[in-house]
Write a protein that holds these residues in place. Structure first.
Motif, PDB file in Angstrom:
ATOM      1  N   GLY A   1       0.810  -1.210   0.000  1.00 41.28           N
ATOM      2  CA  GLY A   1       0.000   0.000   0.000  1.00 41.28           C
ATOM      3  C   GLY A   1       0.842   1.258   0.000  1.00 41.28           C
ATOM      4  O   GLY A   1       0.520   2.236  -0.685  1.00 41.28           O
ATOM      5  N   VAL A   2       1.918   1.235   0.775  1.00 43.04           N
ATOM      6  CA  VAL A   2       2.815   2.383   0.810  1.00 43.04           C
ATOM      7  C   VAL A   2       3.489   2.564  -0.552  1.00 43.04           C
ATOM      8  O   VAL A   2       3.614   3.683  -1.066  1.00 43.04           O
ATOM      9  CB  VAL A   2       3.883   2.210   1.910  1.00 43.04           C
ATOM     10  N   TRP A   3       3.921   1.458  -1.151  1.00 44.88           N
ATOM     11  CA  TRP A   3       4.563   1.529  -2.466  1.00 44.88           C
ATOM     12  C   TRP A   3       3.609   2.136  -3.497  1.00 44.88           C
ATOM     13  O   TRP A   3       4.009   2.992  -4.288  1.00 44.88           O
ATOM     14  CB  TRP A   3       5.010   0.148  -2.898  1.00 44.88           C
ATOM     15  N   GLU A   4       2.372   1.701  -3.478  1.00 43.31           N
ATOM     16  CA  GLU A   4       1.401   2.237  -4.424  1.00 43.31           C
ATOM     17  C   GLU A   4       1.275   3.750  -4.270  1.00 43.31           C
ATOM     18  O   GLU A   4       1.289   4.488  -5.254  1.00 43.31           O
ATOM     19  CB  GLU A   4       0.033   1.573  -4.210  1.00 43.31           C
ATOM     20  N   ARG A   5       1.195   4.239  -3.035  1.00 47.34           N
ATOM     21  CA  ARG A   5       1.051   5.677  -2.827  1.00 47.34           C
ATOM     22  C   ARG A   5       2.325   6.420  -3.210  1.00 47.34           C
ATOM     23  O   ARG A   5       2.263   7.515  -3.790  1.00 47.34           O
ATOM     24  CB  ARG A   5       0.670   5.955  -1.374  1.00 47.34           C
ATOM     25  N   GLN A   6       3.486   5.833  -2.895  1.00 48.76           N
ATOM     26  CA  GLN A   6       4.740   6.503  -3.246  1.00 48.76           C
ATOM     27  C   GLN A   6       4.896   6.643  -4.760  1.00 48.76           C
ATOM     28  O   GLN A   6       5.314   7.693  -5.257  1.00 48.76           O
ATOM     29  CB  GLN A   6       5.928   5.721  -2.666  1.00 48.76           C
ATOM     30  N   VAL A   7       4.565   5.583  -5.490  1.00 46.06           N
ATOM     31  CA  VAL A   7       4.702   5.634  -6.949  1.00 46.06           C
ATOM     32  C   VAL A   7       3.680   6.599  -7.550  1.00 46.06           C
ATOM     33  O   VAL A   7       4.021   7.446  -8.383  1.00 46.06           O
ATOM     34  CB  VAL A   7       4.547   4.234  -7.559  1.00 46.06           C
ATOM     35  N   ASN A   8       2.429   6.494  -7.134  1.00 45.69           N
ATOM     36  CA  ASN A   8       1.402   7.352  -7.711  1.00 45.69           C
ATOM     37  C   ASN A   8       1.675   8.823  -7.426  1.00 45.69           C
ATOM     38  O   ASN A   8       1.416   9.696  -8.271  1.00 45.69           O
ATOM     39  CB  ASN A   8       0.019   6.957  -7.185  1.00 45.69           C
ATOM     40  N   THR A   9       2.203   9.110  -6.243  1.00 48.71           N
ATOM     41  CA  THR A   9       2.552  10.493  -5.911  1.00 48.71           C
ATOM     42  C   THR A   9       3.785  10.945  -6.675  1.00 48.71           C
ATOM     43  O   THR A   9       3.814  12.044  -7.236  1.00 48.71           O
ATOM     44  CB  THR A   9       2.799  10.638  -4.403  1.00 48.71           C
TER      45      THR A   9
ATOM     46  N   PRO B   1       3.739 -10.078  -1.587  1.00 49.82           N
ATOM     47  CA  PRO B   1       3.561  -8.764  -0.952  1.00 49.82           C
ATOM     48  C   PRO B   1       4.310  -8.608   0.365  1.00 49.82           C
ATOM     49  O   PRO B   1       4.776  -7.509   0.685  1.00 49.82           O
ATOM     50  CB  PRO B   1       2.044  -8.667  -0.757  1.00 49.82           C
ATOM     51  N   LYS B   2       4.449  -9.698   1.153  1.00 56.70           N
ATOM     52  CA  LYS B   2       5.090  -9.575   2.462  1.00 56.70           C
ATOM     53  C   LYS B   2       6.583  -9.327   2.364  1.00 56.70           C
ATOM     54  O   LYS B   2       7.193  -8.768   3.282  1.00 56.70           O
ATOM     55  CB  LYS B   2       4.821 -10.832   3.290  1.00 56.70           C
ATOM     56  N   SER B   3       7.193  -9.744   1.266  1.00 55.07           N
ATOM     57  CA  SER B   3       8.639  -9.564   1.127  1.00 55.07           C
ATOM     58  C   SER B   3       9.001  -8.493   0.101  1.00 55.07           C
ATOM     59  O   SER B   3      10.170  -8.326  -0.237  1.00 55.07           O
ATOM     60  CB  SER B   3       9.292 -10.891   0.719  1.00 55.07           C
ATOM     61  N   PHE B   4       8.003  -7.755  -0.364  1.00 52.46           N
ATOM     62  CA  PHE B   4       8.277  -6.770  -1.423  1.00 52.46           C
ATOM     63  C   PHE B   4       9.190  -5.663  -0.901  1.00 52.46           C
ATOM     64  O   PHE B   4       9.097  -5.226   0.245  1.00 52.46           O
ATOM     65  CB  PHE B   4       6.983  -6.160  -1.942  1.00 52.46           C
ATOM     66  N   ALA B   5      10.065  -5.204  -1.787  1.00 58.24           N
ATOM     67  CA  ALA B   5      10.953  -4.084  -1.485  1.00 58.24           C
ATOM     68  C   ALA B   5      11.003  -3.157  -2.690  1.00 58.24           C
ATOM     69  O   ALA B   5      10.987  -3.609  -3.840  1.00 58.24           O
ATOM     70  CB  ALA B   5      12.357  -4.589  -1.146  1.00 58.24           C
ATOM     71  N   GLY B   6      11.054  -1.863  -2.422  1.00 57.76           N
ATOM     72  CA  GLY B   6      11.125  -0.894  -3.511  1.00 57.76           C
ATOM     73  C   GLY B   6      11.559   0.467  -3.000  1.00 57.76           C
ATOM     74  O   GLY B   6      11.293   0.830  -1.845  1.00 57.76           O
ATOM     75  N   SER B   7      12.243   1.231  -3.824  1.00 59.39           N
ATOM     76  CA  SER B   7      12.648   2.600  -3.506  1.00 59.39           C
ATOM     77  C   SER B   7      12.406   3.451  -4.744  1.00 59.39           C
ATOM     78  O   SER B   7      12.626   3.001  -5.873  1.00 59.39           O
ATOM     79  CB  SER B   7      14.131   2.672  -3.116  1.00 59.39           C
ATOM     80  N   ILE B   8      11.946   4.688  -4.530  1.00 55.14           N
ATOM     81  CA  ILE B   8      11.705   5.591  -5.648  1.00 55.14           C
ATOM     82  C   ILE B   8      12.189   6.983  -5.278  1.00 55.14           C
ATOM     83  O   ILE B   8      12.013   7.435  -4.143  1.00 55.14           O
ATOM     84  CB  ILE B   8      10.202   5.621  -6.040  1.00 55.14           C
ATOM     85  N   THR B   9      12.877   7.629  -6.200  1.00 59.05           N
ATOM     86  CA  THR B   9      13.231   9.036  -6.067  1.00 59.05           C
ATOM     87  C   THR B   9      12.456   9.795  -7.124  1.00 59.05           C
ATOM     88  O   THR B   9      12.214   9.276  -8.217  1.00 59.05           O
ATOM     89  CB  THR B   9      14.736   9.269  -6.280  1.00 59.05           C
ATOM     90  N   HIS B  10      12.060  11.009  -6.814  1.00 58.39           N
ATOM     91  CA  HIS B  10      11.315  11.778  -7.810  1.00 58.39           C
ATOM     92  C   HIS B  10      11.536  13.273  -7.594  1.00 58.39           C
ATOM     93  O   HIS B  10      11.750  13.726  -6.466  1.00 58.39           O
ATOM     94  CB  HIS B  10       9.822  11.450  -7.746  1.00 58.39           C
TER      95      HIS B  10
END
Length: 325
Positions: free
Chosen positions: A24-32, A45-54
């Motif tokens: 859920g956090v990833w979805e909001r971070q990407v959409n924002t 989903p329990k082991s998902f990892a992701g980082s985004i810079t924008h």
């Protein structure tokens, strides 16, 4: 391809590692971060990892992604939540991504890039150990003629080693790494990078003649860059923008006539988008909501809250809680 790609200066434009994060956090971070609405599917989903810079620099939205395997969609319902009609260029740095749009599917590997369209349904299947750098630009920024031609390029694979592509992507990555202190110069550079990007895409589209002149479009782009540079000024007014751009107030309003925004409406739009990015940034978690509003020209906290809720349906505090949950 990897040898040529290693010469590109990624700097801080793209995360080097993915951090564990809830879906859920990833979805909001990407959409924002991308300022578009996507839907997501996660195999683990329990082991998902992701980082985004924008970041936004002038006419360009720049974002870098590092993540594990998942699927991203823009479904018809997502399209209805779109902001400005845009193109997005995506360059693969590591891992793979299958991009499906307009009846075509292509798989990108390191050193390859593709274009996709915010106004068409889309599916992105990304692999583990995925890294990419991405550029978003409004269709209006390249003009109707070129935008129509570029639409036929979506979901086609191109090499970042050939033609002017290495120059373009080096400029994109360099712009993404530009220090905040150089933001005024960055706005001017972003216009040049956009011109280079359009030139590259025009070559791929087979447009061999000169770009169609559109003085009105160029003048509006200059005004938009001026507005972005001055967003933090709480006293920013139509009159001051007109004076800074050496046009009359009447002419300034005319430049925005077919843009979907008034001048004042565009200022509010850009300020709210900047506040959304900061509110969703974990690094700014400790910055008071009112301070973020003031950073982007909302001098009155009450007015900031009213404008933000009118646009997003949430108060700034509610938006932050959801984005950082």
């Amino acid at each position: 391809m990897a040898g040529a790609l290693s010469l590109l200066p990624t700097g801080h434009a793209v995360p080097r590692t993915a951090a564990k994060v809830g879906p859920g956090v990833w979805e909001r971070q990407v959409n924002t971060g991308v300022s578009l609405h996507f839907s997501f599917e996660f195999a683990n989903p329990k082991s998902f990892a992701g980082s985004i810079t924008h970041r936004a620099v002038g006419e360009l939205g720049l974002f870098g992604v590092a993540c594990l395997r998942h699927t991203v969609h823009r479904r018809p319902d997502d399209l209805s939540l779109a902001a400005d009609a845009s193109f997005l260029l995506t360059l693969q740095l590591a891992g793979t991504k299958q991009l499906t749009q307009d009846g075509r599917a292509t798989t990108l590997r390191a050193g390859e890039f593709a274009l996709y369209d915010s106004e068409q349904p889309l599916t992105l299947d990304v692999s583990d150990d995925y890294r990419s750098v991405n550029v978003r630009f409004r269709k209006a920024a390249v003009g109707a003629h070129d935008a129509a031609a570029f639409t036929h390029l979506v979901a086609r694979k191109f090499s970042a080693e050939h033609g002017i592509a290495p120059v373009v992507w080096s400029a994109v990555l360099g712009l993404g790494s530009l220090a905040p202190a150089h933001q005024p110069a960055g706005i001017l550079l972003a216009g040049n990078v956009l011109d280079m990007t359009a030139t590259m895409l025009r070559a791929h589209a087979g447009l061999t003649g000169p770009a169609e002149p559109d003085d009105r479009l160029r003048r509006r782009q200059a005004v938009l860059a001026c507005i972005d540079q001055r967003l933090p000024d709480p006293d920013l007014r139509v009159e001051t923008i007109a004076a800074a751009c050496f046009v009359s107030v009447r002419h300034l309003h005319a430049l925005f006539r077919d843009s979907g925004h008034t001048v004042a409406g565009w200022i509010r739009h850009r300020r709210v988008e900047a506040c959304k990015r900061d509110l969703a940034d974990p690094a700014a978690r400790g910055v008071p909501v009112a301070a973020i509003g003031a950073r982007w020209g909302f001098g009155d906290p009450s007015h900031f809250g009213q404008v933000f809720k009118a646009v997003t349906g949430l108060t700034p505090a509610e938006f932050r809680r959801r984005a950082l949950a």
